[in-house]
Design an enzyme around this catalytic site. Structure first.
Site, short mmCIF file in Angstrom:
data_model
loop_
_atom_site.label_atom_id
_atom_site.label_comp_id
_atom_site.label_asym_id
_atom_site.label_seq_id
_atom_site.Cartn_x
_atom_site.Cartn_y
_atom_site.Cartn_z
N TYR A 54 0.84 -1.20 0.00
CA TYR A 54 0.00 0.00 0.00
C TYR A 54 0.88 1.26 0.00
CZ TYR A 54 -2.95 3.75 1.76
OH TYR A 54 -3.58 4.95 1.92
N THR A 110 0.98 11.92 4.19
CA THR A 110 0.68 10.52 3.84
C THR A 110 -0.23 9.94 4.92
OG1 THR A 110 2.77 9.83 4.87
CG2 THR A 110 2.78 10.08 2.48
N SER A 115 -1.76 14.64 7.20
CA SER A 115 -2.83 14.17 6.31
C SER A 115 -4.20 14.21 7.00
CB SER A 115 -2.53 12.72 5.89
OG SER A 115 -3.66 12.12 5.30
N TYR A 138 -8.67 16.79 2.44
CA TYR A 138 -9.50 16.18 1.39
C TYR A 138 -10.89 16.77 1.59
CZ TYR A 138 -6.25 12.40 0.09
OH TYR A 138 -5.20 11.68 -0.37
N THR A 156 -5.84 19.05 -1.35
CA THR A 156 -5.45 18.08 -2.38
C THR A 156 -6.48 18.09 -3.49
OG1 THR A 156 -4.24 16.77 -0.77
CG2 THR A 156 -4.89 15.65 -2.80
N LYS A 166 -2.57 21.24 -3.76
CA LYS A 166 -1.63 20.14 -4.05
C LYS A 166 -2.16 19.28 -5.19
CE LYS A 166 0.45 16.15 -1.66
NZ LYS A 166 -0.32 14.96 -2.04
N SER A 188 2.52 18.12 -8.08
CA SER A 188 2.49 16.75 -7.54
C SER A 188 1.56 15.91 -8.39
CB SER A 188 1.95 16.78 -6.09
OG SER A 188 1.74 15.48 -5.59
N HIS A 195 0.68 13.00 -6.78
CA HIS A 195 0.30 12.13 -5.66
C HIS A 195 1.23 10.91 -5.58
CE1 HIS A 195 -3.47 12.02 -3.04
NE2 HIS A 195 -2.83 10.94 -2.63
N ARG A 202 0.11 7.85 -7.60
CA ARG A 202 -0.97 7.03 -7.05
C ARG A 202 -2.35 7.39 -7.60
NH1 ARG A 202 0.81 4.49 -2.27
NH2 ARG A 202 -1.11 4.68 -1.07
N ASP A 246 6.62 17.72 -5.11
CA ASP A 246 6.95 16.41 -4.52
C ASP A 246 6.87 15.35 -5.61
OD1 ASP A 246 4.34 15.29 -4.85
OD2 ASP A 246 3.73 15.78 -2.80
N ARG A 302 14.52 11.71 -3.71
CA ARG A 302 15.15 10.70 -2.86
C ARG A 302 16.51 11.10 -2.31
NH1 ARG A 302 10.73 9.71 -2.96
NH2 ARG A 302 9.60 7.94 -3.85
N ARG A 348 7.22 8.74 0.54
CA ARG A 348 7.54 7.36 0.96
C ARG A 348 8.80 7.24 1.81
NH1 ARG A 348 5.37 7.25 -4.06
NH2 ARG A 348 3.53 5.94 -4.42
C1 LIG Z 1 1.10 5.69 1.37
C2 LIG Z 1 0.79 7.07 0.85
C3 LIG Z 1 -0.30 7.76 1.37
C4 LIG Z 1 -0.57 9.04 0.91
N1 LIG Z 1 -1.61 9.73 1.48
C5 LIG Z 1 -1.86 11.00 1.09
C6 LIG Z 1 -2.88 11.76 1.74
O1 LIG Z 1 -3.50 11.31 2.68
N2 LIG Z 1 -3.10 13.01 1.27
C7 LIG Z 1 -2.40 13.56 0.23
O2 LIG Z 1 -2.64 14.69 -0.18
N3 LIG Z 1 -1.40 12.86 -0.37
C8 LIG Z 1 -1.12 11.61 0.03
N4 LIG Z 1 -0.10 10.92 -0.56
C9 LIG Z 1 0.74 11.58 -1.59
C10 LIG Z 1 1.93 12.30 -0.95
O3 LIG Z 1 1.51 13.44 -0.27
C11 LIG Z 1 2.98 12.75 -1.99
O4 LIG Z 1 2.33 13.45 -3.02
C12 LIG Z 1 3.79 11.60 -2.59
O5 LIG Z 1 3.99 10.57 -1.66
C13 LIG Z 1 5.14 12.15 -3.05
O6 LIG Z 1 5.83 11.18 -3.72
P1 LIG Z 1 7.00 10.27 -3.07
O7 LIG Z 1 6.32 9.27 -2.19
O8 LIG Z 1 7.61 9.67 -4.29
O9 LIG Z 1 7.94 11.17 -2.31
C14 LIG Z 1 0.21 9.63 -0.11
C15 LIG Z 1 1.30 8.93 -0.62
C16 LIG Z 1 1.61 7.67 -0.14
C17 LIG Z 1 2.82 6.97 -0.68
#
Ligand SMILES: Cc1cc2nc3c(=O)[nH]c(=O)nc-3n(C[C@H](O)[C@H](O)[C@H](O)COP(=O)(O)O)c2cc1C
Length: 386
Positions: free
Chosen positions: A23, A77, A105, A131, A157, A219, A241, A243, A246, A292, A296, A316
């Site tokens: 996940y 996250t 988050s 959200y 977001t 975002k 971004s 996300h 995702r 974002d 890394r 991550r």
């Molecule tokens: C497990 C996970 C959960 C996430 N949950 C949220 C969230 O709740 N709200 C949100 O705006 N972005 C969420 N994101 C996106 C992150 O804010 C961010 O855009 C993204 O992780 C950046 O990429 P990176 O993981 O390659 O650094 C999530 C990302 C991951 C990996």
């Protein structure tokens, strides 16, 4: 703790249940964007300056007026209790101790007030990610609480009208109902807390009002016209971004999307009062552009700054650091990335973040305008993405 994100990821993989690891690690669809995000930073070439005094390099920045020790912040996250029993409290403490901005988050598994107290105790700064939920009153309740608890800004977001399909969906087994609903309270209908598919630019104004005037950052922006629309609706900035790959698979990698958004943002005049006084970049640059996705290393951070981002967020790697080492793990990751950044800033001839020279790519050739040799930031005209 090492700032090597790949090593941390391997260690976290051994510690986490497989569905939780999947996940966290996974992306939407065929994960094209997930992979491309990481690669795209490495396809940008830099144009270092020579013979500058870099005997001391300063990584400090201001983010909406708040002084941060580093331009590396923590992206929002979800569900940190799946990574560590202290959940978001540990992440928040680690970030604050590193002098890094933390974005909490909406899907936090710790109470908003408790996170606010941890950050305040460490003298840190946090923003609250929003959200827009189907039941807008649920959203409004969280926003008011975040404002009361000391959030310095709201991060709306915009890229999640529906949730992207991933190889591992949210592992509900791994989160107790108590943790899942810690901020929402018991709900007769869980669907009320799902993301609203009808959120629009008008919600920027609604959130500003609901948050008692807190600045709103949007975002998930990948296009210059969307950045301009956010500004026109009163946003104080955007986070470029996708996300973390995702949401829409095939969406542009953020390193590619960033330059055009930076160029558009330069045309934005921020109305007086939208951005708190003392913001580092005056005038047209008062409109915040952050990024974002796939960041890394300190080198990736330098690249983002060279493309015109004011600061970056990592997602991550923070989850892996939290899994492996709790608050200390998060702090060490962020201080490690910042130390790497300071080192490559020196190699690029930049004694401060404002002096990071503009990138020579992705467009071919050197920056068009010669930057002044001494003080002043070196962001020349942004290159157009290919
Ligand atoms: C497990 C996970 C959960 C996430 N949950 C949220 C969230 O709740 N709200 C949100 O705006 N972005 C969420 N994101 C996106 C992150 O804010 C961010 O855009 C993204 O992780 C950046 O990429 P990176 O993981 O390659 O650094 C999530 C990302 C991951 C990996």
């Amino acid at each position: 703790m090492t700032p090597d994100a790949a090593k941390l990821q391997r260690r976290a993989r051994h510690l986490l249940p497989a569905d939780v690891y999947d996940y966290y690690a996974g992306g939407a669809g065929r994960e094209r964007t997930l992979r491309a995000n990481v690669k795209a930073w490495r396809q940008v070439w830099l144009a270092p300056r020579v013979l500058r005094d870099v005997s001391a390099t300063d990584t400090a920045v201001r983010m909406l007026g708040a002084a941060m020790a580093t331009p590396v912040g923590v992206a929002p996250t979800a569900f940190h209790r799946m990574a560590h029993p202290d959940g978001e409290l540990a992440t928040a403490a680690g970030a604050a101790r590193a002098g890094a901005l933390y974005v909490l988050s909406t899907r936090s598994t710790r109470r908003i007030e408790d996170v606010g107290a941890v950050v305040a105790a460490a003298g840190g700064t946090w923003w609250f990610q929003v959200y827009v939920m189907r039941d807008r009153e649920l959203t409004a309740g969280l926003v008011r609480r975040a404002a009361m608890a000391g959030a310095a800004a709201l991060v709306l977001t915009g890229d999640t009208p529906v949730v992207g399909h991933k190889r591992s969906e949210q592992p509900r087994r791994a989160i107790s109902d108590e943790d899942f609903l810690v901020n929402l309270g018991p709900l007769a209908d869980l669907g009320a807390a799902a993301q609203a598919a009808d959120a629009t630019f008008a919600d920027i104004g609604w959130l500003t009002e609901t948050g008692g005037g807190l600045p709103v950052i949007v975002k998930g922006v990948l296009r210059p016209d969307d950045a301009l629309a956010c500004a026109a609706h009163g946003a104080a900035g955007v986070i470029v971004s996708n996300h973390g790959g995702r949401q829409l698979d095939g969406a542009t990698p953020t390193a590619r999307a960033l330059p055009a958004v930076v160029a558009a943002a330069r045309a934005v005049t921020v109305p007086a009062g939208t951005v708190p006084a003392g913001t580092a970049r005056a005038g047209a640059e008062g409109f915040g552009v952050y990024v974002d996705g796939g960041i890394r290393t300190g080198q990736d951070v330098l690249t983002a700054l060279a493309l015109g981002a004011q600061a970056v967020f990592v997602g991550r790697p923070v989850l892996w650091a939290l899994t492996c080492g709790g608050a200390d793990g998060v702090r060490e990751l962020l201080t490690g990335l910042t130390a790497e950044l300071a080192h490559v800033m020196a190699l690029a001839g930049a004694a401060s973040v404002a002096e990071v020279p503009a990138s020579a790519s992705p467009a071919a050739g050197p920056p068009a305008a010669a930057a002044p040799p001494a003080a002043g930031h070196g962001h020349g005209p942004a290159s157009e993405p290919r």
